[in-house]
Write an enzyme that holds these catalytic residues in place. Sequence first.
Site, PDB file in Angstrom:
ATOM      1  N   SER A 198       0.829  -1.202   0.000  1.00 24.47           N
ATOM      2  CA  SER A 198       0.000   0.000   0.000  1.00 24.47           C
ATOM      3  C   SER A 198       0.863   1.251   0.000  1.00 24.47           C
ATOM      4  CB  SER A 198      -0.917   0.016   1.233  1.00 24.47           C
ATOM      5  OG  SER A 198      -0.148   0.152   2.424  1.00 24.47           O
ATOM      6  N   ASP A 199       2.129   1.118   0.433  1.00 26.26           N
ATOM      7  CA  ASP A 199       3.022   2.274   0.602  1.00 26.26           C
ATOM      8  C   ASP A 199       2.271   3.381   1.341  1.00 26.26           C
ATOM      9  OD1 ASP A 199       5.498   3.515   0.404  1.00 26.26           O
ATOM     10  OD2 ASP A 199       5.031   4.470  -1.517  1.00 26.26           O
ATOM     11  N   HIS A 200       1.649   2.993   2.422  1.00 26.68           N
ATOM     12  CA  HIS A 200       0.767   3.852   3.228  1.00 26.68           C
ATOM     13  C   HIS A 200       1.610   4.902   3.956  1.00 26.68           C
ATOM     14  CE1 HIS A 200      -2.871   4.517   5.753  1.00 26.68           C
ATOM     15  NE2 HIS A 200      -2.041   4.595   6.785  1.00 26.68           N
TER      16      HIS A 200
END
Length: 418
Positions: A307-309
Amino acid sequence: MNILLKSAKIVSPENSALHLKKRDIFIKKGIIEKIAASIDNIPSGTKIIDHKNLHISIGWFDTGVSFGEPGHEERETIENGLLVAAKSGFTNVVLNPTTTPVPDTSSDIVFLIERAKSSATQLHPLGSLSKNAKEVDLAELFDMQNAGAVGFYDFKSQITNPNLLKIALLYAQSFNGLIFSFPEDIQIKGKGVVNEGAMSTSLGLKGIPGLAEELQISRDLFILEYTGGKLHIPTISTANSVKLISAAKKRGLDVSCSVAIHNLLFTDDSLSHFDTAFKVSPPLRTKSDTKALIKGLRDGTIDFVTSDHVPLDVEEKRLEFDNALDGTIGLESAFGSLNQIFELEETIQFLTKGWERFNIEKPKIETGNPACLTLFEPNEEWDFTANDIGSTSKNSMFLNAAQKGKVLGTISNNILTL
């Protein structure tokens, strides 16, 4: 707590006896006690989950999320971040070293793990590669791994000193450590803020050429070939990067890589309104790049999706495009976005990869095993809105994006999250 899942369709390609079969599953105090076509005699007080078109898989794994605590609690706390992850279907997440101070000692790692102990979603912290992430001296890699760190990373920061990477890869082999290297040459990037191309020219914004990523990857792969060891390259974004990593794997190098979900879904065409929600690192690239990334996932060149949140306070995004910080949240929209691109079985395959690379035991849907499950409905079509955001920060590029499938919750660590 006792839980009964009724008529749950199991998506588990590694378990041919159960894959795509509908089964009742009885869970007693966090352990899968029985799997059968029908289970009727259950203890009183059992929580029954009987949802139309209920699907389950082993819990999902995200190889790269950021929160804020300690130091940036206004962005996100560990407690709320892990709750959001659980509600988004993720039972295990790898935490980026984005705090202030960065985690560069064993005590820092212990603090992070302790803060997450009571959560349904298990947190696996990364330690900083260098002390204070200043790229001068290596941090306490061995001690941090013994304390629970699953890898070492100066988050989204180029390792400008190739000798530091060489020493890290050599040293980490003595304890099977995983070294991260962010793929960006800062000198080539310069003051760039978006992908270099027709869109950057039309908007009058400075561009970041794909060369900045590919040159760094090439250098790092040469060093890896010299040293040996384990290298992970997070969030690649160009077609040529896929080719470079594919060739390296064919040469037998122990390299893995990931791609951010937003780099599969969006292109730099989304920047036409100067919306800083779409300002990320690496930048959104072109349609040909997204096609190559999707192909790379399917053929195994790209190992994981993430998600590379990256939660950011509103004041860090409400700036001129050049000055706004890079990053978007992505946990809440991960499943619905991926399921728009791929068939369901592919989507679940991508969401359940990564365990072995980080030396974490992969869960199984078997009697006698701890229940580590994600519950979802795969077909519902909907649009992602601000009401769907549980994160403290609201910086999402997925607002108003079409989604397919909804997460219903998770069962993990003897906690049901719905």
